[in-house]
Write a protein that holds these residues in place. Structure first.
Motif, PDB file in Angstrom:
ATOM      1  N   PHE A 129       0.832  -1.197   0.000  1.00 45.05           N
ATOM      2  CA  PHE A 129       0.000   0.000   0.000  1.00 45.05           C
ATOM      3  C   PHE A 129       0.877   1.261   0.000  1.00 45.05           C
ATOM      4  N   VAL A 130       1.927   1.267   0.803  1.00 45.80           N
ATOM      5  CA  VAL A 130       2.844   2.408   0.876  1.00 45.80           C
ATOM      6  C   VAL A 130       3.489   2.633  -0.492  1.00 45.80           C
ATOM      7  N   TYR A 131       3.940   1.552  -1.127  1.00 45.79           N
ATOM      8  CA  TYR A 131       4.556   1.665  -2.454  1.00 45.79           C
ATOM      9  C   TYR A 131       3.546   2.218  -3.460  1.00 45.79           C
ATOM     10  N   TRP A 132       2.311   1.757  -3.386  1.00 46.01           N
ATOM     11  CA  TRP A 132       1.276   2.229  -4.304  1.00 46.01           C
ATOM     12  C   TRP A 132       1.034   3.733  -4.111  1.00 46.01           C
ATOM     13  N   MET A 133       0.925   4.157  -2.848  1.00 47.60           N
ATOM     14  CA  MET A 133       0.699   5.585  -2.551  1.00 47.60           C
ATOM     15  C   MET A 133       1.867   6.441  -3.042  1.00 47.60           C
ATOM     16  N   MET A 134       3.080   5.965  -2.841  1.00 46.46           N
ATOM     17  CA  MET A 134       4.260   6.699  -3.311  1.00 46.46           C
ATOM     18  C   MET A 134       4.227   6.841  -4.827  1.00 46.46           C
ATOM     19  N   GLY A 135       3.890   5.775  -5.487  1.00 46.78           N
ATOM     20  CA  GLY A 135       3.814   5.799  -6.945  1.00 46.78           C
ATOM     21  C   GLY A 135       2.806   6.812  -7.436  1.00 46.78           C
ATOM     22  N   ARG A 136       1.678   6.880  -6.763  1.00 48.65           N
ATOM     23  CA  ARG A 136       0.636   7.849  -7.152  1.00 48.65           C
ATOM     24  C   ARG A 136       1.079   9.281  -6.894  1.00 48.65           C
ATOM     25  N   LYS A 137       1.714   9.518  -5.748  1.00 45.17           N
ATOM     26  CA  LYS A 137       2.062  10.880  -5.373  1.00 45.17           C
ATOM     27  C   LYS A 137       3.304  11.391  -6.104  1.00 45.17           C
ATOM     28  N   PHE A 138       4.324  10.553  -6.243  1.00 38.32           N
ATOM     29  CA  PHE A 138       5.601  11.012  -6.777  1.00 38.32           C
ATOM     30  C   PHE A 138       5.980  10.399  -8.124  1.00 38.32           C
ATOM     31  N   GLY A 139       5.179   9.477  -8.617  1.00 37.84           N
ATOM     32  CA  GLY A 139       5.499   8.847  -9.894  1.00 37.84           C
ATOM     33  C   GLY A 139       6.434   7.668  -9.759  1.00 37.84           C
ATOM     34  N   LYS A 140       6.846   7.363  -8.542  1.00 37.20           N
ATOM     35  CA  LYS A 140       7.726   6.213  -8.275  1.00 37.20           C
ATOM     36  C   LYS A 140       7.831   6.015  -6.767  1.00 37.20           C
TER      37      LYS A 140
END
Length: 183
Positions: free
Chosen positions: A3-14
């Motif tokens: 979930f943390v990785y998914w949120m990071m991807g959405r917010k920062f593109g990676k």
């Protein structure tokens, strides 16, 4: 962590490298970082000054990741890179106000010496009230902490600034009307 990785991807593109290196091995650090970010939003200083203090501190310490992250925030907030590219010359550049120079001189002196001269503090007091001085000190302290996590672990540039530039360009292109060109 997914979930943390998914949120990071959405917010920062990676997924940012510190999350892969630190949070993946010390999951409790995620809660601390979230609390620091939440508290950071309560700081009343103008957004540009907050980012300048953070960026200068990271430049002095040599934390490439933190400079990259701060510059990506500058782009996302549409603040313009001119001052941020001139931070090394803040003392003499006409781009900076006396207020900004006082805050940056204070942050620089604290970062380099862990203390400030009476003259530096008095100049700061001319431009900031007690709360703002504490806010500048807190920003500088937290940035030094973050730098001291990333530097020894060799966490460097993460390409966040380039991602922010490309996202900003895409948003600009989507808003720009297409003109019909004949001939």
């Amino acid at each position: 962590m997914r979930f943390v990785y998914w949120m990071m991807g959405r917010k920062f593109g990676k997924v940012m490298i510190p999350v892969k290196v630190v949070t993946a091995r010390m999951s409790g650090s995620l809660g601390l970082n979230r609390k620091l970010q939440k508290f950071h939003k309560k700081i009343q200083l103008e957004p540009e000054l907050k980012l300048m203090v953070r960026t200068l501190t990271s430049e002095i310490n040599g934390c490439g990741f933190c400079v990259d992250l701060a510059q990506s925030e500058v782009i996302r907030e549409n603040l313009g890179m001119e001052k941020f590219n001139a931070l090394a010359e803040y003392q003499t550049s006409p781009l900076f106000s006396d207020r900004e120079r006082a805050a940056l001189a204070y942050a620089e002196e604290v970062t380099r010496h862990k203390n400030v001269s009476d003259a530096t503090f008095e100049e700061l007091r001319k431009h900031f009230n007690d709360r703002e001085i504490v806010e500048i000190t807190w920003l500088n302290t937290v940035q030094n902490y973050t730098n001291l996590v990333n530097i020894p672990l060799e966490i460097e540039f993460d390409g966040l600034c380039a991602i922010a530039k490309s996202e900003t360009q895409i948003e600009h292109d989507e808003r720009t009307p297409v003109q019909n060109v004949e001939g």
